[in-house]
Write a protein that holds these residues in place. Structure first.
Motif, mmCIF file in Angstrom:
data_model
loop_
_atom_site.group_PDB
_atom_site.id
_atom_site.type_symbol
_atom_site.label_atom_id
_atom_site.label_comp_id
_atom_site.label_asym_id
_atom_site.label_seq_id
_atom_site.Cartn_x
_atom_site.Cartn_y
_atom_site.Cartn_z
ATOM 1 N N GLN A 29 32.428 44.234 33.551
ATOM 2 C CA GLN A 29 31.312 44.184 34.546
ATOM 3 C C GLN A 29 31.347 42.880 35.044
ATOM 4 O O GLN A 29 31.143 42.712 36.361
ATOM 5 C CB GLN A 29 30.033 44.546 34.085
ATOM 6 N N THR A 30 31.422 41.832 34.305
ATOM 7 C CA THR A 30 31.172 40.458 34.823
ATOM 8 C C THR A 30 32.859 39.987 35.454
ATOM 9 O O THR A 30 32.569 39.568 36.885
ATOM 10 C CB THR A 30 31.504 39.294 33.728
ATOM 11 N N SER A 33 32.226 41.777 39.118
ATOM 12 C CA SER A 33 31.565 41.266 39.983
ATOM 13 C C SER A 33 31.852 39.745 40.481
ATOM 14 O O SER A 33 31.732 39.562 41.745
ATOM 15 C CB SER A 33 30.022 40.726 39.218
ATOM 16 N N ASP A 36 34.366 40.836 43.240
ATOM 17 C CA ASP A 36 33.711 41.586 44.376
ATOM 18 C C ASP A 36 34.161 41.130 45.639
ATOM 19 O O ASP A 36 33.741 39.831 45.984
ATOM 20 C CB ASP A 36 32.173 41.586 44.102
#
Length: 73
Positions: A29-30, A33, A36
């Motif tokens: 998830q890190t 992000s 992104d």
């Protein structure tokens, strides 16, 4: 019924696997992000330039319209 050493070992292995899966998920998830596209500085700058150009172009068009009508063309 007392827990045997094999059961304790299996439970410990299962808990470790759960913790590792949680850590791997958090790391994924890190990374997502960080990658992104909305947070990419180059894209933010490009979008800001395009937005500024659109605003200036619209303002120039409106100003040209009023100046053209004021001079009687």
């Amino acid at each position: 019924m007392p827990i045997t050493t094999g059961q304790e070992q299996l439970e410990l292995t299962w808990k470790r696997a759960q913790m590792k899966a949680g850590i791997d998920l958090k790391e994924a998830q890190t990374r997502k992000s960080q990658q992104d596209w909305r947070l990419d500085p180059q894209r933010v700058i490009i979008q800001a330039i395009l937005a500024t150009a659109a605003i200036v172009g619209a303002a120039g068009g409106v100003l040209g319209y009023f100046i053209g009508h004021a001079t009687g063309r």
